[in-house]
Write a protein that holds these residues in place. Structure first.
Motif, PDB file in Angstrom:
ATOM      1  N   TYR A 394     -25.040  18.494  53.331  1.00  0.00           N
ATOM      2  CA  TYR A 394     -26.377  17.941  53.504  1.00  0.00           C
ATOM      3  C   TYR A 394     -26.765  18.021  54.978  1.00  0.00           C
ATOM      4  O   TYR A 394     -25.907  17.987  55.868  1.00  0.00           O
ATOM      5  N   HIS A 395     -28.057  18.125  55.224  1.00  0.00           N
ATOM      6  CA  HIS A 395     -28.562  18.052  56.591  1.00  0.00           C
ATOM      7  C   HIS A 395     -28.541  16.592  57.040  1.00  0.00           C
ATOM      8  O   HIS A 395     -28.824  15.683  56.247  1.00  0.00           O
ATOM      9  N   LEU A 396     -28.214  16.366  58.296  1.00  0.00           N
ATOM     10  CA  LEU A 396     -28.134  15.020  58.839  1.00  0.00           C
ATOM     11  C   LEU A 396     -29.339  14.752  59.732  1.00  0.00           C
ATOM     12  O   LEU A 396     -29.619  15.520  60.649  1.00  0.00           O
ATOM     13  N   ALA A 397     -30.045  13.667  59.455  1.00  0.00           N
ATOM     14  CA  ALA A 397     -31.194  13.275  60.269  1.00  0.00           C
ATOM     15  C   ALA A 397     -30.893  11.920  60.894  1.00  0.00           C
ATOM     16  O   ALA A 397     -30.689  10.931  60.181  1.00  0.00           O
ATOM     17  N   GLU A 398     -30.829  11.886  62.225  1.00  0.00           N
ATOM     18  CA  GLU A 398     -30.567  10.617  62.908  1.00  0.00           C
ATOM     19  C   GLU A 398     -31.856   9.800  62.943  1.00  0.00           C
ATOM     20  O   GLU A 398     -32.864  10.227  63.504  1.00  0.00           O
ATOM     21  N   LYS A 399     -31.814   8.626  62.331  1.00  0.00           N
ATOM     22  CA  LYS A 399     -33.008   7.797  62.178  1.00  0.00           C
ATOM     23  C   LYS A 399     -32.660   6.331  62.423  1.00  0.00           C
ATOM     24  O   LYS A 399     -31.494   5.931  62.378  1.00  0.00           O
ATOM     25  N   LYS A 400     -33.694   5.537  62.639  1.00  0.00           N
ATOM     26  CA  LYS A 400     -33.528   4.088  62.652  1.00  0.00           C
ATOM     27  C   LYS A 400     -33.517   3.607  61.202  1.00  0.00           C
ATOM     28  O   LYS A 400     -34.476   3.799  60.470  1.00  0.00           O
ATOM     29  N   ILE A 401     -32.406   2.980  60.801  1.00  0.00           N
ATOM     30  CA  ILE A 401     -32.216   2.559  59.422  1.00  0.00           C
ATOM     31  C   ILE A 401     -32.384   1.039  59.325  1.00  0.00           C
ATOM     32  O   ILE A 401     -31.745   0.302  60.091  1.00  0.00           O
ATOM     33  N   PRO A 402     -33.215   0.533  58.407  1.00  0.00           N
ATOM     34  CA  PRO A 402     -33.292  -0.917  58.202  1.00  0.00           C
ATOM     35  C   PRO A 402     -31.937  -1.451  57.750  1.00  0.00           C
ATOM     36  O   PRO A 402     -31.339  -0.923  56.809  1.00  0.00           O
ATOM     37  N   SER A 403     -31.435  -2.488  58.429  1.00  0.00           N
ATOM     38  CA  SER A 403     -30.117  -3.017  58.100  1.00  0.00           C
ATOM     39  C   SER A 403     -30.076  -4.516  58.336  1.00  0.00           C
ATOM     40  O   SER A 403     -31.026  -5.109  58.850  1.00  0.00           O
ATOM     41  N   ILE A 404     -28.958  -5.113  57.974  1.00  0.00           N
ATOM     42  CA  ILE A 404     -28.789  -6.551  58.183  1.00  0.00           C
ATOM     43  C   ILE A 404     -28.759  -6.896  59.672  1.00  0.00           C
ATOM     44  O   ILE A 404     -28.898  -8.061  60.030  1.00  0.00           O
ATOM     45  N   HIS A 405     -28.598  -5.906  60.511  1.00  0.00           N
ATOM     46  CA  HIS A 405     -28.599  -6.126  61.959  1.00  0.00           C
ATOM     47  C   HIS A 405     -29.927  -5.690  62.581  1.00  0.00           C
ATOM     48  O   HIS A 405     -29.996  -5.404  63.780  1.00  0.00           O
ATOM     49  N   GLY A 406     -30.977  -5.622  61.778  1.00  0.00           N
ATOM     50  CA  GLY A 406     -32.238  -5.064  62.252  1.00  0.00           C
ATOM     51  C   GLY A 406     -32.207  -3.558  62.093  1.00  0.00           C
ATOM     52  O   GLY A 406     -31.350  -3.009  61.398  1.00  0.00           O
ATOM     53  N   HIS A 407     -33.133  -2.868  62.720  1.00  0.00           N
ATOM     54  CA  HIS A 407     -33.128  -1.400  62.643  1.00  0.00           C
ATOM     55  C   HIS A 407     -32.006  -0.868  63.530  1.00  0.00           C
ATOM     56  O   HIS A 407     -31.950  -1.146  64.737  1.00  0.00           O
ATOM     57  N   THR A 408     -31.116  -0.117  62.917  1.00  0.00           N
ATOM     58  CA  THR A 408     -29.976   0.426  63.644  1.00  0.00           C
ATOM     59  C   THR A 408     -29.950   1.938  63.495  1.00  0.00           C
ATOM     60  O   THR A 408     -30.380   2.478  62.474  1.00  0.00           O
ATOM     61  N   MET A 409     -29.466   2.651  64.491  1.00  0.00           N
ATOM     62  CA  MET A 409     -29.387   4.106  64.421  1.00  0.00           C
ATOM     63  C   MET A 409     -28.307   4.519  63.430  1.00  0.00           C
ATOM     64  O   MET A 409     -27.189   4.014  63.459  1.00  0.00           O
ATOM     65  N   GLY A 410     -28.692   5.405  62.542  1.00  0.00           N
ATOM     66  CA  GLY A 410     -27.754   5.898  61.544  1.00  0.00           C
ATOM     67  C   GLY A 410     -28.178   7.267  61.070  1.00  0.00           C
ATOM     68  O   GLY A 410     -29.042   7.917  61.675  1.00  0.00           O
ATOM     69  N   LEU A 411     -27.597   7.713  59.975  1.00  0.00           N
ATOM     70  CA  LEU A 411     -27.841   9.060  59.471  1.00  0.00           C
ATOM     71  C   LEU A 411     -28.385   9.018  58.054  1.00  0.00           C
ATOM     72  O   LEU A 411     -27.832   8.344  57.180  1.00  0.00           O
ATOM     73  N   LYS A 412     -29.487   9.735  57.832  1.00  0.00           N
ATOM     74  CA  LYS A 412     -29.969  10.012  56.488  1.00  0.00           C
ATOM     75  C   LYS A 412     -29.473  11.391  56.097  1.00  0.00           C
ATOM     76  O   LYS A 412     -29.475  12.315  56.919  1.00  0.00           O
ATOM     77  N   LEU A 413     -29.042  11.540  54.860  1.00  0.00           N
ATOM     78  CA  LEU A 413     -28.517  12.816  54.382  1.00  0.00           C
ATOM     79  C   LEU A 413     -29.535  13.438  53.432  1.00  0.00           C
ATOM     80  O   LEU A 413     -29.981  12.793  52.481  1.00  0.00           O
ATOM     81  N   GLU A 414     -29.900  14.696  53.695  1.00  0.00           N
ATOM     82  CA  GLU A 414     -30.939  15.362  52.916  1.00  0.00           C
ATOM     83  C   GLU A 414     -30.545  16.801  52.611  1.00  0.00           C
ATOM     84  O   GLU A 414     -29.833  17.442  53.393  1.00  0.00           O
ATOM     85  N   GLN A 415     -31.030  17.298  51.500  1.00  0.00           N
ATOM     86  CA  GLN A 415     -31.007  18.735  51.240  1.00  0.00           C
ATOM     87  C   GLN A 415     -32.450  19.226  51.200  1.00  0.00           C
ATOM     88  O   GLN A 415     -33.367  18.461  50.894  1.00  0.00           O
ATOM     89  N   PHE A 416     -32.646  20.489  51.554  1.00  0.00           N
ATOM     90  CA  PHE A 416     -33.985  21.049  51.617  1.00  0.00           C
ATOM     91  C   PHE A 416     -34.144  22.123  50.545  1.00  0.00           C
ATOM     92  O   PHE A 416     -33.180  22.756  50.130  1.00  0.00           O
ATOM     93  N   ILE A 417     -35.377  22.327  50.141  1.00  0.00           N
ATOM     94  CA  ILE A 417     -35.665  23.278  49.080  1.00  0.00           C
ATOM     95  C   ILE A 417     -35.154  24.671  49.434  1.00  0.00           C
ATOM     96  O   ILE A 417     -34.684  25.419  48.576  1.00  0.00           O
TER      97      ILE A 417
END
Length: 515
Positions: A394-417
């Motif tokens: 999967y492609h990795l996109a570094e994003k601010k993720i909503p979490s129990i610690h507020g918005h934290t930097m993490g990775l969203k995993l995606e595939q593209f068409i």
């Protein structure tokens, strides 16, 4: 801070103090002091096997209802699959390419049908071949419609958006009416009357955020004239967000942070929803796949389908020429010597290559932009679904993720068409003109590009050219470059058959031309 409510004994349906405390605990309020049983042992052991046991870090602080929510959320995760995806994606840094400059080559000239090379005879032949396949029910249409119109200032699905045409039609309606028009053209070509006997099945991929609203929109508009039975909705998947070391991120104390798995999630979704089997049972051989946010998309284009069939390839794509070296679009390349065609995102293409000129043609060496207009065989879609699942990249996109610690930097995993193309044994590219087939709607009005206003003008200008070519005349109260006329898709698919409506008539822009 707790929100407490004084409850009068005579009140009905009160919000109890316990409900208030649970609500606040889900929003990082102080934990409950009540004792708790341990986490389910079997689930805990499975999580330990994959290094994800930290999701139970706050277990002792949860209310029973929260523990049930957390267990149910975790039980729904295919842990072996997720572990494989995380490991493979982190190891590859989320990119299909990451190849040295020497390993990327321009697309061979013979793989592209350019506008200037196509003869009227070829276009006519492909058009007829496509209509024949459509009348034989061999084509399905696949719409990628998982996104909301957030950047457009709307919480509705993008397809519900009205870009401001004189008709006020939504993107969904424009596309549905183009399908209706092609059905009629295919029926007429097959001498089957008005078109009722020709049906193109429309598969529409939504997301958990757009599914219900999309279904309601279609139902409330009576499927825009299509039969309800020829439209199938299905959802793309979601996938847990992870930290940079691959740990699950908790959105609340009882819920994993998740995000849609990208438009490339369509392949997995088609497989697990058994829609590839559904296509085969209907006798469908070819699938026209496109994104919802293109106001000029030629849905079920007979010419493109005929070209695809004529070439005998597994995959094909419509492409436009890159406007300038720094344009933020992915481009098709050949992966290594004699390798398959695939797409490199603009951020992954070395700037020296992005600016390189082909001395013979005078155009950019890497000039063929991907605009998410694809054609696949059903057999190839099965191959892609299995290949992507086995490779688990999967492609990795570094994003601010909503979490129990507020918005934290993490990775969203995606595939593209376009992740499908490396699996294709053969791919053909079909050049189209931007001003005829590509009017993206991505950003709110006031932005510099790809706005509803810019897409609207592209539609109006193209249709104005159709009207003039058919012998019509235009008048207007504002400069012509800022307005035009809209031709209903029910009248004409690509400018054909307009003479009877337009010849000798004058139209005052802006307006809609319909039957």
């Amino acid at each position: 801070m707790y929100k407490l409510q004084i409850i009068d004994k005579d009140e009905t349906n009160p919000t109890t103090m316990r409900d208030a405390i649970i609500e606040n605990n889900n929003n990082n309020a102080p934990p409950s002091p009540s004792p708790s049983p341990p986490p389910p042992q079997a689930l805990l052991e499975r999580l330990k096997d994959y290094g994800q046991e930290s999701v139970f870090a706050l277990w002792d602080e949860l209310f029973p209802e929260e523990r049930d929510l957390l267990v149910n959320d975790l039980e729904a995760v295919d842990l072996p699959r997720m572990d494989r995806i995380i490991r493979c994606s982190l190891r590859s840094q989320g990119s299909w390419l990451r190849l040295p400059v020497a390993a990327i080559e321009p697309v061979p000239e013979g793989s592209v049908s350019t506008v200037e090379e196509r003869t009227p005879e070829e276009r006519e032949r492909w058009w007829k071949m496509g209509l024949k396949a459509i009348s034989d029910a061999k084509l399905a249409v696949l719409l990628l419609s998982g996104g909301q119109g957030t950047r457009l200032g709307s919480s509705d699905p993008k397809g519900c958006f009205n870009i401001g045409l004189p008709s006020g039609k939504s993107l969904f309606q424009l596309q549905a009416e183009r399908i209706l028009c092609v059905q009629r053209l295919a029926a007429q070509a097959a001498n089957e009357g008005s078109g009722g006997s020709v049906s193109i099945h429309w598969y529409i991929m939504t997301s958990p955020f757009t599914d219900e609203a999309t279904r309601r929109f279609f139902e409330s508009h009576k499927y825009f004239g299509l039969e309800a039975e020829q439209v199938t909705f299905f959802q793309q998947g979601t996938i847990p967000c992870v930290s940079k070391d691959g740990r699950f991120i908790m959105e609340t104390r009882s819920k994993l942070a998740k995000a849609p798995d990208g438009n490339g999630g369509v392949y997995t979704a088609l497989k697990y929803s058994k829609l590839l089997e559904d296509m085969a049972s209907r006798g469908i051989k070819y699938v026209d796949c496109y994104g919802v946010d293109n106001a000029l998309v030629r849905v079920a284009d007979p010419t493109f389908l005929g070209y695809f069939i004529d070439k005998g390839v597994a995959a094909a794509a419509k492409v436009v020429r890159k406007a300038y070296p720094q344009e933020k679009v992915g481009v098709f390349v050949r992966r290594g010597k004699g390798g398959p065609l695939t797409v490199v995102e603009y951020s992954e293409l070395d700037q020296s290559l992005a600016s390189a000129i082909n001395q013979q043609s005078g155009r950019l060496r890497f000039c063929w932009s991907n605009v998410c207009l694809h054609m696949f065989t059903v057999d190839f879609l099965n191959q892609v679904a299995n290949g992507l699942e086995n490779d688990s990249i999967y492609h990795l996109a570094e994003k601010k993720i909503p979490s129990i610690h507020g918005h934290t930097m993490g990775l969203k995993l995606e595939q593209f068409i376009f992740d499908a193309f490396p699996y294709a044994p053969s791919t053909a590219l079909f050049e189209v003109l931007r001003e005829e087939e590509f009017a993206p709607v991505k950003n709110a009005n006031g932005s510099n590009f790809d706005t509803p206003d810019s897409a609207k003008l592209l539609v109006l200008r193209l249709h104005s050219r159709w009207v003039v070519a058919a012998g019509g005349f235009l008048t207007h109260s504002v400069p012509l470059y800022a307005t035009g006329v809209e031709v209903s898709p029910l009248c004409s698919y690509a400018g054909e058959n307009l003479e009877a409506i337009c010849r000798g008539r004058t139209f005052h822009a802006p307006c809609e031309i319909t039957f």
